[in-house]
Design a protein around this motif. Structure first.
Motif, PDB file in Angstrom:
ATOM      1  N   VAL A   1       3.984  65.506  38.905  1.00  0.00           N
ATOM      2  CA  VAL A   1       4.626  66.730  39.427  1.00  0.00           C
ATOM      3  C   VAL A   1       3.616  67.623  40.146  1.00  0.00           C
ATOM      4  O   VAL A   1       4.001  68.511  40.899  1.00  0.00           O
ATOM      5  CB  VAL A   1       5.369  67.544  38.336  1.00  0.00           C
ATOM      6  N   LEU A   2       2.337  67.365  39.935  1.00  0.00           N
ATOM      7  CA  LEU A   2       1.320  68.137  40.663  1.00  0.00           C
ATOM      8  C   LEU A   2       0.925  67.433  41.971  1.00  0.00           C
ATOM      9  O   LEU A   2      -0.022  67.831  42.635  1.00  0.00           O
ATOM     10  CB  LEU A   2       0.089  68.354  39.784  1.00  0.00           C
ATOM     11  N   GLY A   3       1.641  66.360  42.315  1.00  0.00           N
ATOM     12  CA  GLY A   3       1.417  65.715  43.616  1.00  0.00           C
ATOM     13  C   GLY A   3       0.664  64.402  43.566  1.00  0.00           C
ATOM     14  O   GLY A   3       0.323  63.853  44.613  1.00  0.00           O
TER      15      GLY A   3
ATOM     16  N   GLU B   1      -2.764  57.455  41.256  1.00  0.00           N
ATOM     17  CA  GLU B   1      -3.620  58.547  40.798  1.00  0.00           C
ATOM     18  C   GLU B   1      -3.238  58.985  39.382  1.00  0.00           C
ATOM     19  O   GLU B   1      -4.098  59.315  38.569  1.00  0.00           O
ATOM     20  CB  GLU B   1      -3.504  59.743  41.756  1.00  0.00           C
TER      21      GLU B   1
ATOM     22  N   ALA C   1      11.156  56.664  43.230  1.00  0.00           N
ATOM     23  CA  ALA C   1      10.809  58.085  43.372  1.00  0.00           C
ATOM     24  C   ALA C   1       9.476  58.366  42.684  1.00  0.00           C
ATOM     25  O   ALA C   1       9.151  59.518  42.409  1.00  0.00           O
ATOM     26  CB  ALA C   1      11.897  58.955  42.760  1.00  0.00           C
ATOM     27  N   HIS C   2       8.723  57.308  42.399  1.00  0.00           N
ATOM     28  CA  HIS C   2       7.451  57.427  41.676  1.00  0.00           C
ATOM     29  C   HIS C   2       7.664  58.027  40.288  1.00  0.00           C
ATOM     30  O   HIS C   2       6.760  58.633  39.730  1.00  0.00           O
ATOM     31  CB  HIS C   2       6.435  58.285  42.457  1.00  0.00           C
ATOM     32  N   GLN C   3       8.843  57.848  39.737  1.00  0.00           N
ATOM     33  CA  GLN C   3       9.091  58.375  38.390  1.00  0.00           C
ATOM     34  C   GLN C   3       8.706  57.314  37.362  1.00  0.00           C
ATOM     35  O   GLN C   3       8.927  56.131  37.608  1.00  0.00           O
ATOM     36  CB  GLN C   3      10.563  58.811  38.230  1.00  0.00           C
TER      37      GLN C   3
ATOM     38  N   ARG D   1      12.551  64.934  41.095  1.00  0.00           N
ATOM     39  CA  ARG D   1      12.597  63.454  41.147  1.00  0.00           C
ATOM     40  C   ARG D   1      11.900  62.757  39.978  1.00  0.00           C
ATOM     41  O   ARG D   1      11.439  61.625  40.123  1.00  0.00           O
ATOM     42  CB  ARG D   1      12.056  62.905  42.473  1.00  0.00           C
ATOM     43  N   LEU D   2      11.804  63.441  38.841  1.00  0.00           N
ATOM     44  CA  LEU D   2      11.320  62.707  37.659  1.00  0.00           C
ATOM     45  C   LEU D   2      12.471  61.875  37.096  1.00  0.00           C
ATOM     46  O   LEU D   2      12.275  60.977  36.290  1.00  0.00           O
ATOM     47  CB  LEU D   2      10.782  63.663  36.599  1.00  0.00           C
TER      48      LEU D   2
ATOM     49  N   PRO E   1       7.710  61.094  47.609  1.00  0.00           N
ATOM     50  CA  PRO E   1       7.853  61.901  46.387  1.00  0.00           C
ATOM     51  C   PRO E   1       6.720  62.918  46.187  1.00  0.00           C
ATOM     52  O   PRO E   1       6.978  64.060  45.791  1.00  0.00           O
ATOM     53  CB  PRO E   1       7.865  60.864  45.275  1.00  0.00           C
ATOM     54  N   ALA E   2       5.467  62.527  46.492  1.00  0.00           N
ATOM     55  CA  ALA E   2       4.351  63.450  46.278  1.00  0.00           C
ATOM     56  C   ALA E   2       4.466  64.656  47.213  1.00  0.00           C
ATOM     57  O   ALA E   2       4.137  65.788  46.839  1.00  0.00           O
ATOM     58  CB  ALA E   2       3.023  62.732  46.493  1.00  0.00           C
TER      59      ALA E   2
ATOM     60  N   ARG F   1       7.122  66.968  45.797  1.00  0.00           N
ATOM     61  CA  ARG F   1       6.658  67.689  44.603  1.00  0.00           C
ATOM     62  C   ARG F   1       5.634  68.757  44.943  1.00  0.00           C
ATOM     63  O   ARG F   1       5.361  69.638  44.123  1.00  0.00           O
ATOM     64  CB  ARG F   1       6.095  66.692  43.582  1.00  0.00           C
TER      65      ARG F   1
ATOM     66  N   TYR G   1       7.169  71.746  39.182  1.00  0.00           N
ATOM     67  CA  TYR G   1       7.873  71.729  37.887  1.00  0.00           C
ATOM     68  C   TYR G   1       6.881  72.014  36.777  1.00  0.00           C
ATOM     69  O   TYR G   1       5.850  71.339  36.664  1.00  0.00           O
ATOM     70  CB  TYR G   1       8.509  70.346  37.704  1.00  0.00           C
TER      71      TYR G   1
ATOM     72  N   PRO H   1      -5.323  69.126  40.659  1.00  0.00           N
ATOM     73  CA  PRO H   1      -4.293  68.830  41.682  1.00  0.00           C
ATOM     74  C   PRO H   1      -4.857  68.765  43.098  1.00  0.00           C
ATOM     75  O   PRO H   1      -4.298  68.061  43.946  1.00  0.00           O
ATOM     76  CB  PRO H   1      -3.326  70.015  41.554  1.00  0.00           C
TER      77      PRO H   1
ATOM     78  N   PHE I   1      -5.814  65.249  44.480  1.00  0.00           N
ATOM     79  CA  PHE I   1      -4.799  64.252  44.826  1.00  0.00           C
ATOM     80  C   PHE I   1      -4.609  64.198  46.346  1.00  0.00           C
ATOM     81  O   PHE I   1      -4.641  65.233  47.017  1.00  0.00           O
ATOM     82  CB  PHE I   1      -3.458  64.581  44.150  1.00  0.00           C
ATOM     83  N   LYS I   2      -4.364  62.986  46.843  1.00  0.00           N
ATOM     84  CA  LYS I   2      -4.238  62.765  48.292  1.00  0.00           C
ATOM     85  C   LYS I   2      -3.222  63.707  48.934  1.00  0.00           C
ATOM     86  O   LYS I   2      -3.471  64.259  49.999  1.00  0.00           O
ATOM     87  CB  LYS I   2      -3.800  61.317  48.557  1.00  0.00           C
ATOM     88  N   ALA I   3      -2.080  63.914  48.264  1.00  0.00           N
ATOM     89  CA  ALA I   3      -1.011  64.738  48.858  1.00  0.00           C
ATOM     90  C   ALA I   3      -1.451  66.187  49.038  1.00  0.00           C
ATOM     91  O   ALA I   3      -0.873  66.918  49.847  1.00  0.00           O
ATOM     92  CB  ALA I   3       0.242  64.668  47.987  1.00  0.00           C
ATOM     93  N   ASN I   4      -2.465  66.634  48.269  1.00  0.00           N
ATOM     94  CA  ASN I   4      -2.887  68.039  48.327  1.00  0.00           C
ATOM     95  C   ASN I   4      -4.235  68.206  49.025  1.00  0.00           C
ATOM     96  O   ASN I   4      -4.821  69.301  48.966  1.00  0.00           O
ATOM     97  CB  ASN I   4      -2.985  68.615  46.899  1.00  0.00           C
TER      98      ASN I   4
END
Lengths: 259, 217
Positions: free
Chosen positions: A166-168, A173, A253-255, B51-52, B72-73, B76, B81, B100, B103-106
């Motif tokens: 949830v933090l991306g 990772e 959804a990567h869940q 999307r969890l 998804p990343a 989020r 959340y 955080p 992470f690649k997305a950030n």
């Protein structure tokens, strides 16, 4: 060198005394292991005799296809044993397990038999089947341990994995430490055996060769090759299987799917 | 509309249905309280929004884009959340607040410096907490607020909060609610599960959950 002393049917039957002793211990302590012991003994006789006749036949044929067929059968059987041992049914892991074992064991078996031992042809049954069999048999446990660790950590650290997601974080990772732990858990026993070999225990292959009349110095060279190939097979097999199965532990959804 | 739920249904793997054909549209900059009896799906609704969980039927949209069309990343990063049970990883408070950003997305976001992080801690009445402190030594209430800061640092557009004040003393709870109100004034959309009978300042509406549906009021 001495010739091998054959073990006849009478001696084999005599060996049942050992099983009776184990059965007696089970009865005396009310362990309830009698049935398993009986089934295990019958299976040992049946499976090994069957394998003996199959090997005799394959050795006689001396063709690549039957040798590779036996190898494929061993990998398939090992996959089935792992599948029944690892109690996880949310994530399908049968195919990735088979593929990673097949790929890693094929590469290592070829390198050991064809390049290091230098047998010609590389699929020579006398060398390929026992060496590949040792790889499959020994690293099967490592793969099962790695998978068990992967699933149990994904379950117990579920909240932490979700927190990262949830933090991306990507699934890779979010589960990096868990994957490393799982591979490490699979590899530790084979690394430990490098420490104890020759001092704490004499490995089966070396013992077998010595019993069969081989020079102990030739036997130890084979054993060194075997020990190192097992470390490689365990490492490559664990990395491949954990990497492939980890992908299946997360949905589109990567869940996380293991909870 | 910042969020749209189009005929969303959700059932557990055993087939038990929790939501059936829920339609809902949320405007940006709302501060909504989610209420409903236990087991009716309050947490699941928030988990669907980030999307969890995946709906068994229907489409979710963020800013008009179907969830399925967004990595998804990336989603989020915009829809944060905060879990009901505060979860921190091994390492210091600083490590937890900065992770955080690894992470690649950030990667495009700038990791905050120590004075900024300390200011956040002070704002949440955590002036006694040092950035060098082991995060797992924090009390539940302190950990909850560190988790809130960690999500806030990513500047999401929507903040989903699952009972964020349940483990807090009245003063700390007031700080969290005041922060939620301030964030909403600054343009963030807030959805918060609450069992409290009192309505915090700044709340713009309610989502009532029950009978396998979600109703606005």
């Amino acid at each position: 060198m001495n010739t091998v002393i054959d073990i006849g049917p009478v001696q084999l039957v005599l060996c049942l005394v050992f099983v009776l002793a184990a059965g007696g211990a089970s009865l005396a302590h009310n362990l309830g292991l009698g049935k398993d012991l009986a089934v295990g003994t019958v299976r040992t006789f049946a499976q090994l005799f069957l394998m003996g006749y199959v090997l005799k036949f394959v050795f006689k044929l001396n063709m690549a296809a039957p040798v590779l067929g036996v190898f494929l059968l061993m990998v398939a059987a090992a996959t089935q044993i792992i599948h029944s041992r690892v109690k996880q049914r949310t994530v399908p892991f049968l195919l990735p397990t088979f593929l990673s074992m097949f790929i890693s064991y094929s590469v290592i078996s070829y390198l050991v038999v064809g390049v290091i031992v230098g047998a010609a042809p590389w699929w020579s049954p006398q060398y390929f089947i026992p060496l590949a069999g040792m790889i499959v048999g020994n690293s099967m446990t490592a793969i099962a341990v790695s998978l068990e660790r992967l699933f149990s950590e994904l379950k117990s650290k579920h909240a932490e994995v979700e927190m990262r997601l949830v933090l991306g974080a990507t699934p890779e990772e979010a589960s990096r430490e868990i994957v490393a732990d799982a591979v490490r858990a699979g590899m530790i026993p084979s690394i430990n055996s490098l420490m104890g070999v020759g001092i704490v225990f004499l490995p089966g292959m070396m013992t077998g060769q010595i019993l069969a009349g081989a020079d102990p110095l030739v036997s130890i060279r084979y054993q060194i090759v075997v020990m190192l190939m097992l470390v490689a097979a365990t490492a490559i097999g664990s990395v491949l299987v954990v990497g492939l199965v980890r992908r299946r532990c997360f949905g589109k959804a990567h869940q996380p799917l293991v909870r | 509309m910042i969020l749209e739920l189009d005929s969303i249904s959700f059932a557990y793997p055993d087939g038990a249905s929790l939501f059936e054909h829920v339609d809902l549209s949320l405007e940006a900059k709302e501060f909504l309280l989610i209420r409903g009896p236990s087991g009716t799906g309050k947490s699941t609704l928030l988990r669907l929004l980030c999307r969890l969980e995946e709906p068994t039927e229907g489409t979710l949209r963020f800013d008009g884009i179907p969830y399925a069309d967004m990595p998804p990343a990336e989603l989020r990063r915009h829809v944060a959340y905060v879990q009901q049970t505060p979860t921190l990883m091994d390492g210091t408070v600083r490590d937890n607040l900065r992770t955080p950003f690894t992470f690649k997305a950030n990667k495009a976001l700038v990791s905050p410096d120590d004075p900024t992080l300390q200011q956040y801690l002070n704002d949440y009445l955590l002036s006694g907490v040092s950035l060098d402190m082991e995060a797992k030594q924090l009390s539940v209430g302190q950990a909850q607020r560190v988790c809130l800061i960690r999500s806030q640092l990513l500047s999401p557009r929507i903040l989903l909060m699952d009972e964020p004040t349940s483990a807090l003393d009245p003063d700390s709870a007031a700080v969290v609610l005041e922060t939620a109100r301030r964030l909403r004034n600054e343009g963030m959309t807030i959805l918060m599960i609450s069992h409290s009978e009192t309505t915090p300042d700044g709340v713009t509406g309610f989502l009532k959950i029950g009978g396998k549906t979600v109703e606005r009021s």
